[in-house]
Design a protein around this motif. Structure first.
Motif, short mmCIF file in Angstrom:
data_model
loop_
_atom_site.label_atom_id
_atom_site.label_comp_id
_atom_site.label_asym_id
_atom_site.label_seq_id
_atom_site.Cartn_x
_atom_site.Cartn_y
_atom_site.Cartn_z
N GLY A 1 4.97 -16.70 -7.13
CA GLY A 1 4.09 -17.34 -6.15
C GLY A 1 4.00 -16.59 -4.84
O GLY A 1 4.35 -15.40 -4.75
N LYS A 2 3.54 -17.32 -3.83
CA LYS A 2 3.24 -16.73 -2.53
C LYS A 2 4.45 -16.09 -1.87
O LYS A 2 4.37 -14.97 -1.38
N LEU A 3 5.57 -16.82 -1.89
CA LEU A 3 6.77 -16.31 -1.20
C LEU A 3 7.23 -15.00 -1.83
O LEU A 3 7.49 -14.02 -1.12
N GLY A 4 7.26 -15.01 -3.15
CA GLY A 4 7.67 -13.78 -3.86
C GLY A 4 6.75 -12.64 -3.52
O GLY A 4 7.20 -11.52 -3.23
N LEU A 5 5.43 -12.92 -3.52
CA LEU A 5 4.46 -11.87 -3.23
C LEU A 5 4.67 -11.34 -1.82
O LEU A 5 4.60 -10.13 -1.58
N GLY A 6 4.97 -12.28 -0.89
CA GLY A 6 5.22 -11.86 0.49
C GLY A 6 6.37 -10.88 0.57
O GLY A 6 6.28 -9.83 1.22
N ILE A 7 7.46 -11.21 -0.14
CA ILE A 7 8.63 -10.33 -0.12
C ILE A 7 8.28 -8.98 -0.76
O ILE A 7 8.64 -7.92 -0.25
N ALA A 8 7.52 -9.04 -1.87
CA ALA A 8 7.14 -7.79 -2.54
C ALA A 8 6.31 -6.92 -1.61
O ALA A 8 6.51 -5.70 -1.54
N LEU A 9 5.37 -7.56 -0.88
CA LEU A 9 4.52 -6.77 0.01
C LEU A 9 5.35 -6.14 1.13
O LEU A 9 5.12 -5.00 1.53
N LEU A 10 6.33 -6.92 1.63
CA LEU A 10 7.24 -6.36 2.64
C LEU A 10 7.95 -5.13 2.07
O LEU A 10 8.07 -4.09 2.72
N GLY A 11 8.38 -5.28 0.81
CA GLY A 11 9.02 -4.15 0.14
C GLY A 11 8.08 -2.97 0.01
O GLY A 11 8.47 -1.82 0.24
N PHE A 12 6.80 -3.23 -0.35
CA PHE A 12 5.81 -2.15 -0.44
C PHE A 12 5.70 -1.40 0.88
O PHE A 12 5.71 -0.17 0.93
N VAL A 13 5.56 -2.19 1.98
CA VAL A 13 5.39 -1.56 3.30
C VAL A 13 6.61 -0.71 3.64
O VAL A 13 6.49 0.46 4.03
N ALA A 14 7.82 -1.30 3.44
CA ALA A 14 9.04 -0.57 3.81
C ALA A 14 9.20 0.69 2.96
O ALA A 14 9.49 1.77 3.48
N ALA A 15 8.98 0.54 1.65
CA ALA A 15 9.20 1.68 0.75
C ALA A 15 8.21 2.80 1.06
O ALA A 15 8.60 3.98 1.13
N THR A 16 6.94 2.45 1.24
CA THR A 16 5.95 3.51 1.48
C THR A 16 6.11 4.08 2.89
O THR A 16 5.94 5.28 3.09
N PHE A 17 6.46 3.22 3.86
CA PHE A 17 6.65 3.71 5.22
C PHE A 17 7.83 4.68 5.27
O PHE A 17 7.76 5.76 5.86
N GLY A 18 8.93 4.25 4.64
CA GLY A 18 10.11 5.13 4.60
C GLY A 18 9.79 6.46 3.94
O GLY A 18 10.14 7.53 4.44
N ALA A 19 9.06 6.39 2.81
CA ALA A 19 8.73 7.62 2.10
C ALA A 19 7.73 8.45 2.90
O ALA A 19 7.77 9.69 2.83
N ALA A 20 6.85 7.79 3.66
CA ALA A 20 5.92 8.55 4.51
C ALA A 20 6.71 9.39 5.51
O ALA A 20 6.42 10.58 5.72
N CYS A 21 7.74 8.76 6.11
CA CYS A 21 8.57 9.51 7.06
C CYS A 21 9.26 10.68 6.36
O CYS A 21 9.30 11.80 6.87
N GLU A 22 9.83 10.40 5.17
CA GLU A 22 10.56 11.45 4.45
C GLU A 22 9.65 12.61 4.08
O GLU A 22 10.02 13.77 4.21
N THR A 23 8.44 12.28 3.57
CA THR A 23 7.55 13.37 3.14
C THR A 23 7.03 14.14 4.34
O THR A 23 6.94 15.37 4.29
N GLY A 24 6.69 13.41 5.42
CA GLY A 24 6.22 14.09 6.63
C GLY A 24 7.28 15.07 7.13
O GLY A 24 6.99 16.25 7.39
N LEU A 25 8.53 14.58 7.23
CA LEU A 25 9.61 15.45 7.67
C LEU A 25 9.80 16.62 6.72
O LEU A 25 10.08 17.75 7.14
N SER A 26 9.62 16.38 5.41
CA SER A 26 9.82 17.45 4.43
C SER A 26 8.85 18.60 4.63
O SER A 26 9.20 19.76 4.43
N VAL A 27 7.61 18.25 5.03
CA VAL A 27 6.64 19.31 5.33
C VAL A 27 7.20 20.19 6.44
O VAL A 27 7.23 21.42 6.34
#
Lengths: 409, 223
Positions: free
Chosen positions: A268-294
C-alpha cells in the motif's frame, strides 16, 4: 565497541550503497520477463564485485594507490588513455542516468513534472559534490538506501511458493516466450548492473582519502564481503517482487514507477512511500559516486590533486571536472532523453570498460613491490582469474548481443 | 640528499607513470617521462623526472598524437617554453616507493627546462631497435635496469610494449600462475643486455648494437 559500530555502519552503508538506478531498473525488468531464472547472473556479479573491491580496497590500504593510478602504471599511458575515455564515458552516462533517476523518483513523490525537477536535482547533486563531506555521502545516503528493504518485506508478504522460486533460480531455463539471445542479453545487463566499475573507483579512492592502512583491511573486508552480498539480496528481491506481481500481468518495466508497483500492490501507500524514499536515496547516493568517479579517474590519470578532504581550490581541476560533468549531464537530460533507456545503455557499456580496469588491479594485488606480505592468496587468485575470464567474455559479448536482440526487445 | 635506492631497479616498472607527491601530501604530477644524461664514459644516468604534456603526448603512438601535440602548442603559441617539459631534478626526490615523494612542498616545484645536448627522454631510449653486431634482431628496448647510483646497467629488449612484463620478471613467484605463465610465454624471446655489452648507441638512427650475439634470456636471469 567503536570498531564494532564502525563495522556495522560500513556494512549498512555498503548494503544501501550497492543498489543504484541500474540495479533497480535491470532487476525489475529481468524479474518481470524472466522470473528468477537469471539470478545466477546477479550472484556472479556480486561475487565479482566482492573480489574486485576487496583487491582494490586492499591495494588502497597497503600502498595508498587508487584504482586509476594503477591503470596507468600497469597499462601505460596509451592503453590507460583508452581506458580513461571508456571508463569516464560510462561513469558520465551512469551519472546522467542517476540524476534522471533521482528526478523520476522525486516526480513520483511530488507529482511535479520531471522536466522541471531534473535541473534542480542536478544542481543539488553538484552542490553536494562541491560542499558536502565524504561521510555524508557515504553514511546518510547509504543508510537511507536501506529503505529498499521494503522489497524484502513485500516478498515475504506476497508469500510465494519458495520452492518454485528456488527451482527457477538454480536451474538453467527461460520462459517459453523468450529467446536465448535476449536471455543472455539480460544476463549481461544484470552482471553489469551488479559489477560496476564506478563502485570500485569510489570505494578505493575513498579508502586512499581516509588514509586506510593495513590495519583497516579487516574492516574493509567486512564491508565488502557482508555488505555487498546483502545489497545483492536487495537486488534479487526486487527481481522476485517483479516476477511475482508484474510477470503474471505481462507488464514489462519501462519506467521507475513500475519498479515500485509490486510494493504498492502488496504494502500500500506507506510501503510505496518507503520504497520511493529508498529510490531517491539509492539514486542520489549513486549519482554522487558516479560524479566523483568521473573526477577521480581523470585526476588520477593525469596526477592532479583530487578528493573531498582537501579544500576545493586545492583540488581545483578535479572540481572543475565535476562541474563540467554536471553541466554535460544536465545538457543530456534537457534533450528529454529517457533516463531508463540511458540506464539500460550504461549497465551494458560498463561491462565493456570493466576488463581494462580489472586486469591491472589483479596484477598489482599480486605485486610484492606494492603489497608486501598482503598479496593475494591462492583462493583469491583462483577467483581473480576466473572473473578475469568472465569479464572478458562478457565485454566481448555485450555489444553483439545488444545489436542482435535490439537491446533486449 | 637525493634518493638512494637500496637495490638496482627497473625504471619503467618502478618509476615511470608513478604519482609525484610533495612534502605537503599534495599531488604534483605523474612521472610522464624520465631524463637520462650521457656520462663521459659512454654510459647513461637517470638525472631527472619529466612531466607535462610535452613529455606525455609523444609517448602515445600514432598520428593523432602528433596532431594533438601541435594543437596543444598552438593553444599557447606565445609561450617560448611551451614545448619543453617540466623537469624535476633527482635531487628533489626523497623516496620512490609506490609513489614518488619529493623533499619539497608542491608549491612552485615545476619548472620547464630544455633537455639540451647530452640529455634524452627515456622514451627515445625505449624506441631503440636492439641488434647484435652480426645483425640479430632482439626487438626494441622494453625497460632499463638502473643501479643504486642511477646509472643504467642494462637494457631489457624484446617484443611488445614497455611495461608489458608487468613485474613478473622481478618476482618469479608472483601470481596468478596463469598470468605469470602467459607473460613468460609472450616474453620468451626477451633478453637482458648488460651495458658492458653495448657496442654502439645511435640516437639518430635509433639503434643499439650489442657485441654479444647471444645475450642471456630474461627468464634465465636471476630476479
Amino acid at each position: 565497541m567503536k570498531r564494532v559500530l564502525s563495522m556495522a555502519l560500513g556494512i549498512l552503508t555498503a548494503i544501501g550503497g550497492f543498489v543504484d538506478i541500474g540495479d533497480l531498473v535491470t532487476n525489475a525488468q529481468a524479474g518481470a520477463r524472466f522470473g528468477l531464472s537469471l539470478t545466477w547472473a546477479t550472484v556472479a556479479g556480486v561475487v565479482g564485485i566482492c573480489v574486485f573491491a576487496e583487491m582494490s580496497g586492499r591495494i588502497a590500504a597497503v600502498s595508498g594507490r587508487a584504482t586509476f593510478d594503477l591503470v596507468r602504471e600497469r597499462l601505460g599511458p596509451g592503453m590507460g588513455l583508452v581506458n580513461l575515455l571508456g571508463s569516464m564515458g560510462v561513469s558520465l552516462l551512469t551519472y546522467v542516468a542517476e540524476i534522471g533517476g533521482v528526478a523520476l523518483a522525486v516526480e513520483l513523490i511530488s507529482s511535479v513534472d520531471y522536466m522541471l525537477l531534473f535541473p534542480i536535482v542536478g544542481v543539488v547533486v553538484w552542490l553536494v559534490l562541491w560542499r558536502a563531506s565524504f561521510s555524508f555521502i557515504e553514511n546518510a545516503l547509504g543508510l537511507l538506501g536501506l529503505a529498499l528493504g521494503v522489497f524484502v518485506v513485500a516478498l515475504f508478504k506476497l508469500g510465494p511458493d519458495w520452492s518454485h522460486l528456488a527451482h527457477q533460480a538454480v536451474t538453467v531455463g527461460k520462459p517459453s516466450d523468450e529467446s536465448w539471445p535476449t536471455w543472455s542479453y539480460y544476463a549481461v545487463a544484470l552482471f553489469g548492473a551488479a559489477m560496476t566499475p564506478f563502485e570500485v573507483f569510489f570505494f578505493s579512492s575513498g579508502g586512499v582519502e581516509e588514509r586506510w592502512s593495513a590495519k583497516d583491511i579487516p574492516l574493509m573486508r567486512s564491508n565488502v564481503i557482508i555488505g555487498f552480498p546483502l545489497g545483492g539480496m536487495l537486488s534479487i528481491s526486487i527481481a522476485a517482487c517483479a516476477a511475482l506481481v508484474l510477470g503474471p500481468l505481462d507488464i514489462s518495466v519501462s519506467s521507475l514507477d513500475q519498479v515500485g508497483l509490486p510494493i504498492a500492490v502488496t504494502l500500500g501507500k506507506l510501503g510505496l512511500g518507503i520504497a520511493l524514499l529508498g529510490f531517491v536515496a539509492a539514486t542520489f547516493g549513486a549519482a554522487c559516486e558516479t560524479g566523483l568517479s568521473v573526477g577521480y579517474s581523470i585526476a588520477q590519470y593525469f596526477g592532479w590533486q583530487w578528493g573531498k578532504l582537501v579544500r576545493t581550490d586545492v583540488a581545483a581541476r578535479f572540481h572543475a571536472v565535476l562541474l563540467g560533468a554536471s553541466l554535460v549531464a544536465l545538457g543530456l537530460l534537457a534533450t528529454a532523453a529517457d533516463p531508463v533507456t540511458i540506464t539500460e545503455l550504461s549497465v551494458v557499456f560498463s561491462t565493456i570498460a570493466l576488463p581494462l580496469t580489472y586486469f591491472p588491479i589483479l596484477v598489482v594485488a599480486n605485486d610484492r613491490d606494492y603489497m608486501g606480505t598482503h598479496v593475494n592468496g591462492p583462493l583469491l587468485n583462483a577467483l581473480g582469474v576466473f572473473f578475469l575470464v568472465v569479464v572478458t567474455v562478457v565485454a566481448v559479448a555485450a555489444v553483439p548481443l545488444m545489436i542482435w536482440t535490439h537491446m533486449g526487445s | 640528499m637525493p634518493f638512494q635506492p637500496d637495490a638496482p631497479y627497473d625504471a619503467v616498472l618502478r618509476v615511470l607513470d608513478r604519482q609525484v607527491i610533495g612534502t605537503d601530501d599534495l599531488n604534483v604530477c605523474k612521472v610522464d617521462d624520465i631524463e637520462v644524461t650521457d656520462l663521459p664514459d659512454g654510459s647513461l644516468q637517470v638525472t631527472a623526472l619529466l612531466a607535462g604534456t610535452p613529455a606525455l603526448l609523444p609517448r602515445l603512438a600514432g598520428r593523432p598524437t602528433r596532431w594533438m601535440l601541435g594543437f596543444w602548442e598552438r593553444m599557447g603559441a606565445e609561450q617560448a617554453d611551451r614545448h619543453r617539459p617540466y623537469r624535476i631534478p633527482l635531487e628533489l626526490v626523497d623516496d620512490i616507493g609506490t609513489d614518488v615523494r619529493l623533499n619539497v612542498p608542491k608549491l612552485d616545484v615545476l619548472e620547464r627546462a630544455d633537455l639540451g645536448p647530452g640529455r634524452h627522454p627515456l622514451r627515445q631510449l625505449l624506441a631503440l631497435q636492439v641488434h647484435s653486431h652480426l645483425g640479430d634482431d632482439f626487438g626494441h628496448a622494453l625497460d632499463v635496469r638502473v643501479d643504486e647510483r642511477h646509472r643504467i646497467i642494462g637494457v631489457i629488449a624484446g617484443a611488445g610494449r614497455p611495461g608489458s612484463l608487468l613485474g613478473y620478471d622481478r618476482h618469479p613467484t608472483q601470481g596468478p600462475a596463469v598470468l605469470r605463465w602467459a607473460v613468460g610465454f609472450l616474453h620468451r624471446h626477451t633478453v637482458y643486455i648488460p651495458w658492458e655489452d653495448v657496442e654502439d648507441l645511435s640516437w639518430e638512427t635509433s639503434a643499439l648494437v650489442t657485441s654479444n650475439p647471444s645475450p642471456t634470456a630474461l627468464r634465465e636471469l636471476p630476479a
